[in-house]
Design a protein around this motif. Structure first.
Motif, mmCIF file in Angstrom:
data_model
loop_
_atom_site.group_PDB
_atom_site.id
_atom_site.type_symbol
_atom_site.label_atom_id
_atom_site.label_comp_id
_atom_site.label_asym_id
_atom_site.label_seq_id
_atom_site.Cartn_x
_atom_site.Cartn_y
_atom_site.Cartn_z
ATOM 1 N N ASN A 1 -15.679 -23.278 4.422
ATOM 2 C CA ASN A 1 -17.100 -23.405 4.105
ATOM 3 C C ASN A 1 -17.278 -23.966 2.689
ATOM 4 O OD1 ASN A 1 -19.859 -23.241 4.250
ATOM 5 N ND2 ASN A 1 -19.938 -21.024 3.906
ATOM 6 N N ARG B 1 -19.079 -27.475 1.713
ATOM 7 C CA ARG B 1 -20.189 -27.542 0.754
ATOM 8 C C ARG B 1 -19.885 -28.545 -0.357
ATOM 9 N NH1 ARG B 1 -23.373 -22.017 0.142
ATOM 10 N NH2 ARG B 1 -23.027 -21.240 2.252
ATOM 11 N N ARG C 1 -21.972 -31.869 -1.233
ATOM 12 C CA ARG C 1 -22.413 -32.176 -2.592
ATOM 13 C C ARG C 1 -21.991 -33.580 -3.008
ATOM 14 N NH1 ARG C 1 -19.797 -28.251 -5.219
ATOM 15 N NH2 ARG C 1 -20.697 -26.562 -4.049
#
Length: 179
Positions: free
Chosen positions: A16, A20, A24
């Motif tokens: 995860n 992320r 980004r």
């Protein structure tokens, strides 16, 4: 519901976190691309405006005989400002009466024709620029060059040289027949 082991949960949290981070990075790349896109659009808009201006100015340029263009360029090279060129060209005692400079006289004669079209053209020329009027020799030279390029596998400058030689020969023959 089945309980997930601590190892599985740690692996999912790590994945995860990686996802992320990728999201980004993708957002940052998207922002960078958008910024680059805006810069390119701005440049394109500027260049399109410049091209439109060039096209508009090209349409305003005056077509002048070569001898008049040569006179203007000669006077500018001497450091004479456009206003003085205009003033002396239209003045009765100006360039038209010049006995020592054929270029000045040619410009004065051009401006002092009976309809005063030359004066209007000179004003437009000094403001907007000019295009040299093609003479018969120029048109013949260009046609010969085009024909030679189609027939001879020579570099363009050689074909232009040959075309100029042919035009000179034709002019000499024509001049000899007129005498």
């Amino acid at each position: 519901m089945e309980k997930l082991s601590k190892v599985t949960i740690l692996n999912l949290e790590a994945e995860n976190a990686k996802l992320r981070q990728k999201v980004r990075k993708l957002k940052e790349e998207k922002t960078d691309r958008y910024r680059e896109y805006k810069i390119l659009i701005g440049r394109l808009t500027k260049y399109i405006g410049e091209l439109e201006s060039i096209i508009r100015n090209r349409e305003k340029k005056v077509v002048l005989p070569r001898k008049v263009v040569e006179a203007i360029e000669y006077l500018r090279a001497e450091g004479i400002h456009d206003f003085c060129i205009f003033q002396k060209s239209v003045d009765i005692q100006g360039y038209r009466t010049s006995r020592f400079c054929a270029k000045r006289k040619a410009l004065g004669d051009y401006c002092r024709n009976e309809k005063w079209e030359g004066v209007q053209k000179l004003m437009a020329t000094l403001v907007n620029g000019y295009i040299v009027e093609e003479t018969r020799e120029d048109r013949l030279e260009n046609k010969l060059k085009t024909m030679l390029e189609a027939e001879l596998p020579l570099p363009s400058e050689h074909n232009l040289h040959i075309a100029k030689l042919i035009v000179d020969i034709v002019k000499n023959v024509y001049a000899a027949n007129r005498e």
